[in-house]
Write an enzyme that holds these catalytic residues in place. Structure first.
Site, PDB file in Angstrom:
ATOM      1  CG  ASP A  48      46.614  27.606  41.139  1.00 33.31           C
ATOM      2  OD1 ASP A  48      47.562  27.557  40.328  1.00 33.31           O
ATOM      3  OD2 ASP A  48      45.605  28.301  40.954  1.00 33.31           O
TER       4      ASP A  48
ATOM      5  CG  ASP B 173      49.516  32.442  40.131  1.00 37.07           C
ATOM      6  OD1 ASP B 173      49.211  31.448  39.471  1.00 37.07           O
ATOM      7  OD2 ASP B 173      48.698  33.105  40.796  1.00 37.07           O
TER       8      ASP B 173
ATOM      9  CG  ASP C 199      46.523  32.477  36.802  1.00 37.76           C
ATOM     10  OD1 ASP C 199      46.147  31.429  37.353  1.00 37.76           O
ATOM     11  OD2 ASP C 199      46.852  33.485  37.451  1.00 37.76           O
TER      12      ASP C 199
HETATM   13  C1  LIG Z   1      39.724  33.203  40.213  1.00 38.84           C
HETATM   14  C2  LIG Z   1      40.290  32.094  41.046  1.00 38.84           C
HETATM   15  O1  LIG Z   1      39.586  31.839  42.174  1.00 38.84           O
HETATM   16  C3  LIG Z   1      41.710  32.374  41.391  1.00 38.84           C
HETATM   17  O2  LIG Z   1      42.437  32.235  40.194  1.00 38.84           O
HETATM   18  C4  LIG Z   1      42.349  31.500  42.451  1.00 38.84           C
HETATM   19  O3  LIG Z   1      41.971  30.172  42.344  1.00 38.84           O
HETATM   20  C5  LIG Z   1      43.795  31.664  42.301  1.00 38.84           C
HETATM   21  O4  LIG Z   1      44.433  30.771  41.850  1.00 38.84           O
HETATM   22  C6  LIG Z   1      44.402  32.961  42.644  1.00 38.84           C
HETATM   23  O5  LIG Z   1      45.719  33.045  42.269  1.00 38.84           O
HETATM   24 MN   LIG Z   2      43.674  28.790  41.621  1.00 37.67          MN
END
Ligand SMILES: C[C@H](O)[C@H](O)[C@@H](O)C(=O)CO
Ligand SMILES: [Mn+2]
Length: 427
Positions: A261, A296, A298
């Site tokens: 990730d 992180d 997102d």
């Molecule tokens: C919802 C996901 O499974 C989650 O984002 C996971 O993949 C992750 O990156 C957690 O930080």
């Molecule tokens: Mn992830």
């Protein structure tokens, strides 16, 4: 509104420019058409899921923003996804989390079955969209102390082992139904806010739990197990059990898919540089293409240097068959369908740029030791007419060109999402 004639004329000029660089645009577009992105369901509802218990998001995940109109049930989520897919060129996948089943009442995570995903499987068959899957190891009372598969409590561990086994069976059923492997990705948040006294014991328990989950071999043409590491989360700042080294070793020793990730490493550490190393030792990779901003966070994927580097690595290494590309962002401060459209179109645009590179030429220059010409050609790539090829690709794929897709989202917002109240609607 973009003019179709201009788009075609610009494309023809662009083809000439790429040809002059030694790039076969038709061949690049052919490869482009086979690229499938696994679009994540959780952008559509701020990672809430449909378990109906009103529980809040936990275990290090946080979504900020209060843009109106999130999907409140599976039908709304499917409708929003269909809208998003209609704005994205090509045929793509859907990445579903276990908490998004259709449960019709309380069903705990250790008891979920294929029947709870039949609606998604029917929809995916009708839409010709293949599914990927994820066990949900967060936002649950049995994860409230931050530990699941690595818990010191054997009862808690067993509950989550059973969840993992249930998810593998669901993923295998999805893969059998769709005729290609459903990637089943395990992200386990377990970790400590503060310094552990034993870093070793939870890691031994996590490995043991995972081994129990994966004990039954399942056909690899139906499902592939993936494992996702993380450096830290909110509330697990000092220690995450499933670190990079843990899962790198686990994936190599158990022949699993490794998930990288983009937001799960130190802020200056990039996954683009890990792809070729990891693929020397693991069979396949799953990428969670995300964008960390300071942490992180997102954020929606933008056309960043790192996004371009990720796609370049996949193409330059000839890894298109070994790297599965998924997305992982969740932003509730903008329209959620627009978030999908922006992030997925950017990922594809970066892939197209990578496919339009004169890879053979720059690699030959490197072998020849002509590093001057290598840098010169790489820099020239940056101002090649990618946009003209991208617009042509969108036009011929029957999706909006340029920023025209934004009007589709505005119309959808006016007619659909703005009419949703903030209160969940029962199925
Ligand atoms: C919802 C996901 O499974 C989650 O984002 C996971 O993949 C992750 O990156 C957690 O930080
Ligand atoms: Mn992830």
């Amino acid at each position: 509104m973009n003019n179709p004639g201009n788009i075609e004329a610009s494309f023809q000029l662009a083809v000439q420019q790429y040809e002059a660089m030694g790039v076969d645009v038709d061949a690049a577009l052919d490869r482009m058409r086979s690229v499938e992105i696994s679009v994540h369901c959780w952008q559509g509802d701020d990672v809430s899921g449909f378990e109906g218990d009103g529980g809040s998001l936990g275990n290090g995940l946080a979504v900020t923003g209060n843009y109106p109109g999130r999907a409140r049930n599976p039908d709304e989520l499917r409708s929003d996804l269909e809208m998003a897919y209609s704005l994205i060129p090509g045929k793509h996948r859907l990445n579903l989390h276990a908490m998004y089943g259709e449960f019709n009442g309380p069903v705990d995570r250790d008891a979920i079955g294929v029947e709870h995903f039949q609606g998604w499987m029917d929809w995916s068959r009708d839409q010709k969209i293949s599914l990927d899957f994820n066990p949900s190891y967060f936002s649950h009372p049995k994860a409230s102390d931050g530990f699941t598969l690595a818990s010191a409590d054997s009862g808690i561990r067993q509950f989550w082992i059973d969840h993992g086994i249930a998810c593998r069976n669901i993923a295998a059923a999805m893969g059998a139904a769709q005729g290609n492997p459903c990637i089943n990705n395990f992200w386990v948040p377990d970790g400590y806010k503060d310094t552990p006294a034993s870093r070793q014991a939870p890691r031994q328990r996590l490995a043991d739990s995972l081994d129990k989950i994966f004990a039954e071999p399942l056909p690899r043409d139906q499902t592939l197990d993936a494992v996702e590491c993380k450096l830290f989360g909110i509330g697990s700042e000092s220690y995450v059990v499933g670190s990079h080294e843990f899962y790198m070793g686990y994936a190599i020793s158990r022949n699993k898919v490794l998930c990288l990730d983009a937001g799960h490493f130190h802020p200056t550490e990039v996954i683009s540089d890990k792809i070729s190393s990891a693929l020397m030792y693991v069979p396949e990779l799953l990428l969670h293409v995300s964008r960390g901003v300071r942490w992180d966070s997102d954020h929606v994927v933008t056309y960043s240097d790192e996004l371009q580097s990720i796609m370049q690595e996949i193409v330059r290494g000839d890894y298109l068959d070994r790297v599965h590309i998924g997305l992982d962002f969740f932003d509730a401060s903008i329209h959620r369908v627009a978030a999908w459209a922006i992030g997925t179109r950017n990922a594809l645009k970066a892939m197209m740029a990578a496919l339009l590179e004169p890879v053979d030429k720059i690699q030959q220059l490197e072998r020849d030791g002509d590093l001057t010409a290598r840098l010169a050609l790489m820099e020239e790539q940056k101002t090649m007419p990618l946009g003209a090829v991208w617009n042509h690709y969108c036009q011929t794929a029957g999706v909006p060109v340029g920023a025209d897709w934004l009007q589709n989202v505005r119309d959808y917002e006016n007619n659909v999402t703005s009419r949703r109240s903030d209160h969940p609607v029962a199925l």
